[in-house]
Design a protein around this motif. Structure first.
Motif, PDB file in Angstrom:
ATOM      1  N   PRO A 184       0.285  -0.964  -0.343  1.00  0.00           N
ATOM      2  CA  PRO A 184       0.314   0.068   0.144  1.00  0.00           C
ATOM      3  C   PRO A 184       0.556   1.324  -0.276  1.00  0.00           C
ATOM      4  CG  PRO A 184      -0.174  -1.045   1.922  1.00  0.00           C
ATOM      5  CD  PRO A 184       0.348  -1.882   1.145  1.00  0.00           C
ATOM      6  N   LYS A 185       1.685   1.009   0.823  1.00  0.00           N
ATOM      7  CA  LYS A 185       2.565   2.785   0.558  1.00  0.00           C
ATOM      8  C   LYS A 185       3.889   2.520   0.611  1.00  0.00           C
ATOM      9  CE  LYS A 185       3.035   6.432   3.632  1.00  0.00           C
ATOM     10  NZ  LYS A 185       2.900   7.558   4.929  1.00  0.00           N
ATOM     11  N   VAL A 186       4.535   2.911  -1.076  1.00  0.00           N
ATOM     12  CA  VAL A 186       6.139   2.794  -0.694  1.00  0.00           C
ATOM     13  C   VAL A 186       6.990   4.191  -0.390  1.00  0.00           C
ATOM     14  CG1 VAL A 186       7.694   2.563  -2.923  1.00  0.00           C
ATOM     15  CG2 VAL A 186       5.253   1.274  -3.021  1.00  0.00           C
ATOM     16  N   ILE A 187       7.382   3.840  -0.068  1.00  0.00           N
ATOM     17  CA  ILE A 187       7.865   5.666   0.741  1.00  0.00           C
ATOM     18  C   ILE A 187       9.209   5.780  -0.582  1.00  0.00           C
ATOM     19  CG2 ILE A 187       9.673   5.695   2.506  1.00  0.00           C
ATOM     20  CD1 ILE A 187       6.683   5.371   3.336  1.00  0.00           C
ATOM     21  N   GLY A 188       9.124   7.254  -0.721  1.00  0.00           N
ATOM     22  CA  GLY A 188      10.266   7.386  -2.079  1.00  0.00           C
ATOM     23  C   GLY A 188      11.831   7.758  -1.066  1.00  0.00           C
ATOM     24  N   LEU A 189      12.763   8.125  -2.548  1.00  0.00           N
ATOM     25  CA  LEU A 189      13.693   8.367  -1.531  1.00  0.00           C
ATOM     26  C   LEU A 189      13.847   9.141  -0.446  1.00  0.00           C
ATOM     27  CD1 LEU A 189      14.853   9.376  -5.432  1.00  0.00           C
ATOM     28  CD2 LEU A 189      14.968   7.296  -4.727  1.00  0.00           C
ATOM     29  N   ASP A 190      13.673  10.214  -0.123  1.00  0.00           N
ATOM     30  CA  ASP A 190      13.228  10.686   1.200  1.00  0.00           C
ATOM     31  C   ASP A 190      13.809   9.244   2.584  1.00  0.00           C
ATOM     32  OD1 ASP A 190      11.155  10.137   1.246  1.00  0.00           O
ATOM     33  OD2 ASP A 190      10.981  12.284   0.938  1.00  0.00           O
ATOM     34  N   GLY A 191      13.196   8.338   1.953  1.00  0.00           N
ATOM     35  CA  GLY A 191      12.761   7.286   3.721  1.00  0.00           C
ATOM     36  C   GLY A 191      12.042   7.820   4.580  1.00  0.00           C
ATOM     37  N   GLN A 192      10.595   8.922   3.899  1.00  0.00           N
ATOM     38  CA  GLN A 192      10.241   8.954   5.034  1.00  0.00           C
ATOM     39  C   GLN A 192       8.644   9.331   4.012  1.00  0.00           C
ATOM     40  OE1 GLN A 192      11.699  12.808   6.644  1.00  0.00           O
ATOM     41  NE2 GLN A 192      12.690  12.041   8.634  1.00  0.00           N
ATOM     42  N   GLN A 193       8.355  10.008   3.140  1.00  0.00           N
ATOM     43  CA  GLN A 193       7.127  10.011   2.659  1.00  0.00           C
ATOM     44  C   GLN A 193       6.685   9.476   1.508  1.00  0.00           C
ATOM     45  OE1 GLN A 193       6.280  14.574   3.050  1.00  0.00           O
ATOM     46  NE2 GLN A 193       8.105  14.646   2.457  1.00  0.00           N
ATOM     47  N   LYS A 194       5.925   8.991   1.176  1.00  0.00           N
ATOM     48  CA  LYS A 194       5.449   8.121  -0.235  1.00  0.00           C
ATOM     49  C   LYS A 194       6.204   8.867  -1.036  1.00  0.00           C
ATOM     50  CE  LYS A 194       0.545   6.767  -1.978  1.00  0.00           C
ATOM     51  NZ  LYS A 194      -0.672   6.539  -1.560  1.00  0.00           N
ATOM     52  N   MET A 195       6.294   8.008  -1.892  1.00  0.00           N
ATOM     53  CA  MET A 195       7.009   7.760  -3.328  1.00  0.00           C
ATOM     54  C   MET A 195       5.413   8.695  -4.234  1.00  0.00           C
ATOM     55  SD  MET A 195       9.078   5.769  -6.453  1.00  0.00           S
ATOM     56  CE  MET A 195      10.370   5.231  -5.069  1.00  0.00           C
ATOM     57  N   SER A 196       6.437   9.924  -4.595  1.00  0.00           N
ATOM     58  CA  SER A 196       6.030  11.015  -5.318  1.00  0.00           C
ATOM     59  C   SER A 196       5.983  11.855  -6.018  1.00  0.00           C
ATOM     60  CB  SER A 196       4.866  11.768  -4.083  1.00  0.00           C
ATOM     61  OG  SER A 196       4.223  13.307  -4.436  1.00  0.00           O
ATOM     62  N   LYS A 197       5.261  11.874  -7.733  1.00  0.00           N
ATOM     63  CA  LYS A 197       6.003  12.823  -8.511  1.00  0.00           C
ATOM     64  C   LYS A 197       6.076  14.706  -7.563  1.00  0.00           C
ATOM     65  CE  LYS A 197       5.940  11.733 -13.118  1.00  0.00           C
ATOM     66  NZ  LYS A 197       5.011  12.312 -14.314  1.00  0.00           N
ATOM     67  N   SER A 198       5.423  15.097  -7.519  1.00  0.00           N
ATOM     68  CA  SER A 198       5.125  16.207  -6.648  1.00  0.00           C
ATOM     69  C   SER A 198       6.272  17.131  -6.010  1.00  0.00           C
ATOM     70  CB  SER A 198       3.764  16.492  -6.110  1.00  0.00           C
ATOM     71  OG  SER A 198       3.800  15.287  -5.208  1.00  0.00           O
ATOM     72  N   LEU A 199       6.635  15.637  -4.767  1.00  0.00           N
ATOM     73  CA  LEU A 199       7.476  15.269  -4.146  1.00  0.00           C
ATOM     74  C   LEU A 199       9.314  15.550  -4.754  1.00  0.00           C
ATOM     75  CD1 LEU A 199       6.132  13.375  -0.875  1.00  0.00           C
ATOM     76  CD2 LEU A 199       6.641  15.922  -0.877  1.00  0.00           C
ATOM     77  N   ASN A 200       9.283  14.667  -5.440  1.00  0.00           N
ATOM     78  CA  ASN A 200      10.591  14.519  -6.455  1.00  0.00           C
ATOM     79  C   ASN A 200      11.361  13.701  -5.550  1.00  0.00           C
ATOM     80  OD1 ASN A 200      12.220  14.474  -9.034  1.00  0.00           O
ATOM     81  ND2 ASN A 200      13.282  16.554  -7.471  1.00  0.00           N
ATOM     82  N   ASN A 201      10.598  12.596  -5.236  1.00  0.00           N
ATOM     83  CA  ASN A 201      11.716  11.327  -4.026  1.00  0.00           C
ATOM     84  C   ASN A 201      11.533  10.161  -4.774  1.00  0.00           C
ATOM     85  OD1 ASN A 201       8.848  10.695  -3.496  1.00  0.00           O
ATOM     86  ND2 ASN A 201       9.271  11.140  -1.806  1.00  0.00           N
ATOM     87  N   HIS A 202      11.103  10.419  -6.843  1.00  0.00           N
ATOM     88  CA  HIS A 202      10.368   8.513  -6.714  1.00  0.00           C
ATOM     89  C   HIS A 202      11.633   8.606  -8.447  1.00  0.00           C
ATOM     90  CE1 HIS A 202       9.644  12.687  -9.686  1.00  0.00           C
ATOM     91  NE2 HIS A 202       9.114  11.430 -10.260  1.00  0.00           N
ATOM     92  N   ILE A 203      11.338   7.332  -8.432  1.00  0.00           N
ATOM     93  CA  ILE A 203      11.921   6.505 -10.164  1.00  0.00           C
ATOM     94  C   ILE A 203      11.338   6.527 -10.964  1.00  0.00           C
ATOM     95  CG2 ILE A 203      13.853   4.971 -11.124  1.00  0.00           C
ATOM     96  CD1 ILE A 203      14.482   4.516  -7.150  1.00  0.00           C
ATOM     97  N   GLU A 204      10.891   6.803 -11.573  1.00  0.00           N
ATOM     98  CA  GLU A 204      10.319   6.244 -13.285  1.00  0.00           C
ATOM     99  C   GLU A 204      10.548   5.026 -13.630  1.00  0.00           C
ATOM    100  OE1 GLU A 204      10.323   9.810 -16.018  1.00  0.00           O
ATOM    101  OE2 GLU A 204       9.338  11.048 -14.935  1.00  0.00           O
ATOM    102  N   LEU A 205       9.170   4.599 -13.870  1.00  0.00           N
ATOM    103  CA  LEU A 205       9.473   3.110 -14.755  1.00  0.00           C
ATOM    104  C   LEU A 205      10.662   3.415 -15.708  1.00  0.00           C
ATOM    105  CD1 LEU A 205       6.227   1.889 -14.144  1.00  0.00           C
ATOM    106  CD2 LEU A 205       8.254   1.218 -12.900  1.00  0.00           C
ATOM    107  N   ALA A 206      10.532   4.717 -16.611  1.00  0.00           N
ATOM    108  CA  ALA A 206      10.744   4.814 -17.420  1.00  0.00           C
ATOM    109  C   ALA A 206      12.900   5.102 -17.916  1.00  0.00           C
ATOM    110  CB  ALA A 206      10.642   5.478 -18.798  1.00  0.00           C
ATOM    111  N   ALA A 207      13.271   5.337 -16.800  1.00  0.00           N
ATOM    112  CA  ALA A 207      14.270   6.024 -16.236  1.00  0.00           C
ATOM    113  C   ALA A 207      15.277   4.871 -16.736  1.00  0.00           C
ATOM    114  CB  ALA A 207      14.435   6.716 -15.266  1.00  0.00           C
ATOM    115  N   THR A 208      16.548   5.528 -17.223  1.00  0.00           N
ATOM    116  CA  THR A 208      17.943   5.096 -18.107  1.00  0.00           C
ATOM    117  C   THR A 208      17.657   3.796 -16.815  1.00  0.00           C
ATOM    118  OG1 THR A 208      19.348   6.428 -17.663  1.00  0.00           O
ATOM    119  CG2 THR A 208      18.069   6.645 -19.593  1.00  0.00           C
TER     120      THR A 208
END
Ligand code: SF4
Length: 328
Positions: A184-208
């Motif tokens: 249910p909840k995937v944590i973002g790169l910051d290790g604290q908040q839910k992974m989200s584009k608006s928080l810029n703490n994410h990894i896109e599936l299509a990233a190289t």
């Protein structure tokens, strides 16, 4: 023989990230085997919060591309754009007549949105759960896969169905069940908040692979582990949580032991994760690159999905209009 119908919708947020995949898309893919699935890109819902609609079409396309590359199959599921099925707005209007205002203003998600955008508390924002209920019941869905934060909306939908059926003495609409997602909840790169584009703490599936590795190396780990020689605690480390998803059982067991006795450093631990993540995402990226060669084919999938969705929607609306007593 399928077990019933699933409906799920997601806002057009463009390229999808790991949180979207683990929290929703992989579940969508799995459900296709057993259920008749209806998956919708809810662009009308997006209008309630968007400052600008300039990217709406491209975000819809990118999201559809990711869904298809991840394994949603148009031969098994109906995949479409919400605004291409106008019956949903008609049902939204009808359902709003059996919805007390207080129920909407009491919903925690509405209160949260008011906090987030006090300058734009529009009517659509208040009516959002009614539109969501219309989305679900229009297709007579039995099951709705959602994150736990959406539970109040599913309960709201069930109550709305009961109110409608009671008020118009009918059983036309079906009460859906909620299926809570397993991750249910995937944590973002910051290790604290839910992974989200608006928080810029994410990894896109299509990233190289290079971009992915770079981002993994920025992930926040156990904050107590300052030096390489400090033992760490994988239980509170988001890197370890991701190892559980992307690494083998042996690697997970090894990190679980070695981290606690400082036998492995965070840099090596992250490099291993990035390697495994890139290996897991490889087939997705290949499919995405192939699909992106023909954007019109992606739109054709969405348009054909809308055609099939409209057939179901109109059949429901014929029953709804009759139940309400609207003139033919
Ligand atoms: Fe996290 Fe791995 Fe570092 Fe342990 S070794 S704190 S699991 S990154």
């Amino acid at each position: 023989m399928k077990k019933g119908r699933v409906f799920s919708g997601a806002r057009p947020t463009g390229r999808q990230h790991l949180g979207n995949y683990l929290g929703a898309i992989q579940n969508y893919v799995a459900l296709q085997e057993d259920y008749d699935c209806v998956y919708c890109i809810v662009d009308l819902h997006a209008l309630t919060t968007l400052e600008t609609t300039l990217d709406l079409t491209s975000n819809t396309y990118e999201m559809a591309l990711d869904w298809l590359a991840a394994g949603l199959r148009p031969d098994q599921s109906i995949i479409f754009v919400q605004s291409h099925v106008p019956q949903v707005t008609e049902l939204h209007t009808i359902l709003s007549m059996v919805t007390p205002m207080g129920k909407l203003t009491d919903l925690p998600t509405f209160k949260e949105k008011v906090r987030q955008q006090p300058h734009n508390v529009n009517y659509g924002l208040l009516g959002y759960p009614v539109l969501m209920a219309a989305d679900i019941v229009l297709y007579k869905a039995n099951l709705v896969p959602v994150g736990v934060d959406q539970a109040p909306h599913i309960e709201f939908t069930r109550e709305t169905v009961r109110s409608f059926n009671y008020r118009f003495k009918t059983d036309v609409l079906i009460e859906p069940e909620m299926k809570a997602t397993e991750f249910p909840k995937v944590i973002g790169l910051d290790g604290q908040q839910k992974m989200s584009k608006s928080l810029n703490n994410h990894i896109e599936l299509a990233a190289t692979p290079e971009e992915t590795t770079k981002l993994v190396m920025t992930m926040v780990t156990d904050p107590q582990r300052v030096r390489r020689t400090d033992p760490g605690n994988p239980d509170i480390c988001n890197v370890f949580a991701m190892h559980r998803v992307f690494s083998s059982a042996e690697e997970v067991a090894m990190v679980n032991v070695e981290c606690r006795r400082a036998g492995i450093g965070c840099v090596d631990c992250k490099k291993m994760l990035a390697r495994n993540m890139n290996a897991a995402l490889g087939p997705f990226r290949e499919r995405r690159a192939a699909l992106s060669q023909d954007p019109q084919a992606v739109w054709d999938v969405l348009h054909d999905g809308a055609r099939r969705a409209r057939e179901i929607a109109e059949a429901t609306m014929v029953e709804v209009r009759a139940a309400v007593g609207l003139a033919k």
